[in-house]
Design an enzyme around this catalytic site. Structure first.
Site, PDB file in Angstrom:
ATOM      1  N   THR A 142      -5.364  -1.227   7.169  1.00 58.01           N
ATOM      2  CA  THR A 142      -5.416  -2.655   7.373  1.00 58.01           C
ATOM      3  C   THR A 142      -6.580  -3.127   7.585  1.00 58.01           C
ATOM      4  O   THR A 142      -7.138  -4.147   7.586  1.00 58.01           O
ATOM      5  CB  THR A 142      -4.346  -3.221   8.036  1.00 58.01           C
ATOM      6  OG1 THR A 142      -4.371  -2.546   9.679  1.00 58.01           O
ATOM      7  CG2 THR A 142      -3.001  -3.105   7.754  1.00 58.01           C
ATOM      8  N   ARG A 168       6.561  -8.203   1.779  1.00 54.27           N
ATOM      9  CA  ARG A 168       7.339  -7.739   2.742  1.00 54.27           C
ATOM     10  C   ARG A 168       8.215  -8.999   3.449  1.00 54.27           C
ATOM     11  O   ARG A 168       9.327  -9.039   4.003  1.00 54.27           O
ATOM     12  CB  ARG A 168       6.642  -6.921   4.024  1.00 54.27           C
ATOM     13  CG  ARG A 168       7.296  -6.488   4.975  1.00 54.27           C
ATOM     14  CD  ARG A 168       6.523  -5.635   6.077  1.00 54.27           C
ATOM     15  NE  ARG A 168       5.657  -4.562   5.230  1.00 54.27           N
ATOM     16  CZ  ARG A 168       5.187  -3.873   5.786  1.00 54.27           C
ATOM     17  NH1 ARG A 168       4.078  -4.210   6.884  1.00 54.27           N
ATOM     18  NH2 ARG A 168       4.282  -2.868   5.135  1.00 54.27           N
ATOM     19  N   ASP A 194      -1.159   6.552   6.557  1.00 53.65           N
ATOM     20  CA  ASP A 194      -1.157   5.233   6.856  1.00 53.65           C
ATOM     21  C   ASP A 194      -2.016   5.226   8.243  1.00 53.65           C
ATOM     22  O   ASP A 194      -2.243   5.831   8.918  1.00 53.65           O
ATOM     23  CB  ASP A 194       0.321   4.950   7.258  1.00 53.65           C
ATOM     24  CG  ASP A 194       0.397   3.617   6.862  1.00 53.65           C
ATOM     25  OD1 ASP A 194      -0.449   2.999   6.443  1.00 53.65           O
ATOM     26  OD2 ASP A 194       1.555   3.024   7.284  1.00 53.65           O
ATOM     27  N   LYS A 203       0.669  -1.180  -0.122  1.00 52.36           N
ATOM     28  CA  LYS A 203       0.099   0.021   0.002  1.00 52.36           C
ATOM     29  C   LYS A 203       0.950   1.206   0.018  1.00 52.36           C
ATOM     30  O   LYS A 203       0.493   2.059  -0.830  1.00 52.36           O
ATOM     31  CB  LYS A 203      -0.874   0.127   1.245  1.00 52.36           C
ATOM     32  CG  LYS A 203      -1.984  -1.413   1.157  1.00 52.36           C
ATOM     33  CD  LYS A 203      -2.794  -1.055   2.417  1.00 52.36           C
ATOM     34  CE  LYS A 203      -2.262  -1.550   3.649  1.00 52.36           C
ATOM     35  NZ  LYS A 203      -1.632  -2.837   3.895  1.00 52.36           N
ATOM     36  N   THR A 204       1.863   1.011   0.886  1.00 56.96           N
ATOM     37  CA  THR A 204       2.702   2.510   1.141  1.00 56.96           C
ATOM     38  C   THR A 204       3.460   2.650  -0.492  1.00 56.96           C
ATOM     39  O   THR A 204       3.818   3.782  -0.869  1.00 56.96           O
ATOM     40  CB  THR A 204       3.591   2.350   2.150  1.00 56.96           C
ATOM     41  OG1 THR A 204       2.821   2.022   3.358  1.00 56.96           O
ATOM     42  CG2 THR A 204       4.620   3.623   2.428  1.00 56.96           C
TER      43      THR A 204
END
Length: 337
Positions: A157, A217, A108, A63-64
């Site tokens: 999230t 990740r 975020d 997302k980031t």
């Protein structure tokens, strides 16, 4: 500076290095990339700034990274903050008034935004104005500040905790990031290994990919730890070395970590495979309910090891097989009901 601080800085630099810098380098999430590219292209052709966008999905899916890519592709400056960091209305006002025209603001974990702050954000997103109340009581008055045009990109999230009025103001779209396939994860690991200048054999690449929980990740984290293990033990980074490194991290063949296995073991051994409520199993694990629900369970469900039924959590026959428990006849009948 302590060794721990040095390690954190190194990890941060590595994460920045591994982050894709173009749409071509960003692997997976094709439907989101296609939609966002059209959104950005159309805005550019009209001479407008892009509309507000919300990305949601489990942690570690990119997302980031998408937000950084949008900033890079549009040539805009991006200011980064998070929901918990904006505690007061004044904090948000300070951020918004310091934006330059066309800047991107990335928030975020927007679901953790203070409700009072959220109310101020509505007119800022919709009309480009900031309503500030000065004073208290009868003498209080409202002043309206015009804001420079900006694009808000938010990530969360837990999209269910983002209020409906806030969600509806993301006129550019609300996009869900999906888990990656093993093939996509393998491509990401291959790219990362080249950036880290690490020679990785095909068997090692596949071994990391299948244990990476369908998450980039996690894949990059495993790659870095396997690289460290191979370096310290003076070994080639092959399939055997990867297995040794990940076994040291207590990651099994399908990517389950100690918490995942403890969850399944308690569910099967102590509660006969369920059904059992979230509160009960969280107490048995000595974990917070939110941690169990948001961190442990999603991957187990994704693998088909766990079912959430109206009566509670139930271990599937696949979970019994993986954990080495015998599936008793009465349990089989219970699972079929």
């Amino acid at each position: 500076m302590s060794s721990e601080q040095n390690e954190k800085i190194e990890e941060s630099v590595l994460d920045q290095t591994l982050r894709p810098s173009s749409w071509e380098e960003y692997i997976g999430q094709k439907h989101i990339k296609d939609n966002v590219k059209i959104l950005l292209r159309a805005a550019e052709e009209r001479g407008h700034i892009p509309e507000h966008i919300l990305f949601y999905g489990p942690p570690g899916l990119g997302k980031t990274t998408l937000a950084h890519l949008i900033a890079k592709e549009t040539g805009r400056q991006m200011k980064v903050t998070s929901g918990p960091a904006i505690e007061k209305v004044g904090d948000l006002a300070s951020i918004l008034t310091n934006l330059a025209p066309g800047d991107i603001l990335f928030i975020d974990e927007i679901h953790r935004l203070n409700k009072m702050v959220e109310e101020i954000l509505y007119p800022a997103m919709e009309s480009g104005v900031l309503d500030i109340i000065i004073g208290k009581g009868p003498s209080a008055r409202t002043i309206q500040l015009d804001l420079p045009p900006f694009t808000l990109i938010a990530a969360t999230t837990r999209v269910a905790l983002v209020s409906s009025p806030l969600r509806s103001r993301f006129s550019g779209g609300v996009f869900r990031l999906e888990f990656y396939s093993n093939e996509e994860i393998a491509k990401i690991i291959e790219r990362s290994s080249k950036l880290l200048k690490t020679k990785l054999e095909v068997g090692a690449l596949k071994e990391i990919a299948k244990r990476s929980r369908f998450t980039p990740r996690t894949a990059n984290y495993f790659l870095k730890r396997c690289r460290d293990f191979a370096q310290v033990h003076k070994k080639d980074l092959n399939q055997k070395t990867v297995r040794e490194a990940l076994n040291m991290l207590a990651i099994d063949d399908i990517g389950l970590n100690p918490s995942d296995r403890k969850f399944l073991e308690i569910l099967i051994d102590k509660f006969n495979g369920g059904p059992v409520g979230l509160k009960t199993i969280a107490a048995a694990m000595s974990e917070e309910e939110a941690t169990v629900e948001e961190v442990v369970e999603p991957y187990l469900i994704q693998l088909g090891l766990l079912e959430r039924s109206p009566r509670g959590r139930v271990a599937t026959p696949k979970a019994y097989e993986h954990m080495g428990f015998d599936l008793k006849e009465d349990t089989q009948k219970k699972l079929k009901i």
